[in-house]
Design a protein around this motif. Structure first.
Motif, PDB file in Angstrom:
ATOM      1  N   ASP A   4       0.873  -1.174   0.000  1.00 32.70           N
ATOM      2  CA  ASP A   4       0.000   0.000   0.000  1.00 32.70           C
ATOM      3  C   ASP A   4       0.914   1.229   0.000  1.00 32.70           C
ATOM      4  N   ASP A  45      -0.259   5.097   0.768  1.00 37.72           N
ATOM      5  CA  ASP A  45      -0.564   6.112   1.791  1.00 37.72           C
ATOM      6  C   ASP A  45      -0.643   5.477   3.171  1.00 37.72           C
ATOM      7  N   GLY A  46       0.213   5.920   4.063  1.00 38.68           N
ATOM      8  CA  GLY A  46       0.240   5.386   5.422  1.00 38.68           C
ATOM      9  C   GLY A  46       1.165   4.202   5.591  1.00 38.68           C
ATOM     10  N   THR A  47       1.547   3.551   4.473  1.00 39.60           N
ATOM     11  CA  THR A  47       2.402   2.356   4.547  1.00 39.60           C
ATOM     12  C   THR A  47       3.828   2.693   4.095  1.00 39.60           C
ATOM     13  N   GLU A  76       0.153  -3.284   4.693  1.00 40.46           N
ATOM     14  CA  GLU A  76      -0.940  -2.312   4.816  1.00 40.46           C
ATOM     15  C   GLU A  76      -0.888  -1.553   6.134  1.00 40.46           C
ATOM     16  N   ASP A  77      -1.611  -0.433   6.176  1.00 41.95           N
ATOM     17  CA  ASP A  77      -1.707   0.339   7.418  1.00 41.95           C
ATOM     18  C   ASP A  77      -3.150   0.548   7.868  1.00 41.95           C
ATOM     19  N   SER A  78      -4.131   0.160   7.031  1.00 37.73           N
ATOM     20  CA  SER A  78      -5.522   0.510   7.368  1.00 37.73           C
ATOM     21  C   SER A  78      -6.438  -0.705   7.303  1.00 37.73           C
TER      22      SER A  78
HETATM   23 MG    MG Z   1      -2.931   3.091   3.452  1.00 38.97          MG
END
Ligand code: MG
Ligand code: XBP
Length: 230
Positions: A8, A10-12, A176-178
């Motif tokens: 991923d 965004d955020g990862t 992943e982050d979400s």
């Molecule tokens: Mg993300």
């Protein structure tokens, strides 16, 4: 066997959401709108994946108006241009452990891909800024949200990444982050390692195959496989 890592974005790869939030707010102001998304509101709006979808949800749920897709597309194009300019200024870095994981994966002969809700141009901006290289030099396959019918948590974008890699889900792992990303990866049949980010820290990751606070807790591909249970 483990043959590829699918990241991923965004955020990862990087904590990008504050730059996305600023780009949304600057695009709203430039269009003469008095909309402003503070961090608390943005945290709630992030449950809706995709910038255009997020603006539509805001117009509908917070302003009580009917979203106008053409107007939203124009606003979102301005947001993407703003995001690219902000990322190019520097300032964003890779999350700890990401550069090492990518280097370890390459050394182990694994292939690398991206499955993201954001668009190709935003992945390109981030790669040039954080890796100092075009995305096609960093990743073997890119699957972006604007290329699929349904964004995360639907499995489409991970399926597209698998198609482009020419690999089966069982031979790959998603990072992943979400929760929306985790559900997307699992629905595509992938194992998933989750490391929560700033905006997703409180989410439920019960379906994850493994969870770490920081990607640097995974020291190499053998350690990653051990965490995933072989
Ligand atoms: Mg993300
Ligand atoms: C990230 C997102 C994206 C960005 C904005 O989700 O939801 O919508 O916030 O991107 P994920 P765009 O990390 O699960 O891919 O404005 O380009 O859609």
């Amino acid at each position: 066997a483990l043959r590829a890592l699918i990241f991923d974005v965004d955020g990862t790869l990087s904590e990008t959401e504050e730059v996305h939030r600023r780009a949304f707010n600057e695009a709203f102001a430039a269009a003469g709108l008095d909309w402003h998304w503070d961090a608390a509101l943005y945290g709630r709006l992030l449950k809706v994946t995709g910038g255009k979808e997020r603006i539509a949800a805001f117009v509908r749920d917070h302003l009580g108006q009917a979203p106008d897709p053409e107007r939203i597309a124009v606003l979102h194009a301005a947001k993407t241009a703003r995001y690219g300019a902000l990322v190019a200024q520097g300032g964003l870095t890779l999350r700890p452990g990401i550069a090492a994981l990518i280097a370890d994966a390459r050394a182990a002969g694994l292939r690398l891909a991206v499955a993201t809700t954001t668009s190709g141009p935003n992945v390109e901006s981030l790669c040039r800024s954080c890796f100092g290289a075009p995305m096609a030099e960093v990743f073997d396959a890119i699957a972006a949200g604007d290329e699929v019918a349904a964004k995360k948590p639907a499995p489409d974008v991970y399926r597209l990444a698998l198609d482009r890699l020419g690999l089966a889900a069982q031979d790959c792992v998603a990072l992943e982050d979400s929760r929306n990303g985790l559900l997307s990866a699992r629905a595509a049949g992938l194992r998933c390692l989750v490391s929560p980010s700033r905006y997703t820290a409180g989410e439920d990751f019960a379906e994850a195959d493994a969870r770490v606070d920081c990607f640097s807790a995974v020291a190499g591909i053998e350690a990653l496989q051990a965490r995933l249970g072989g």
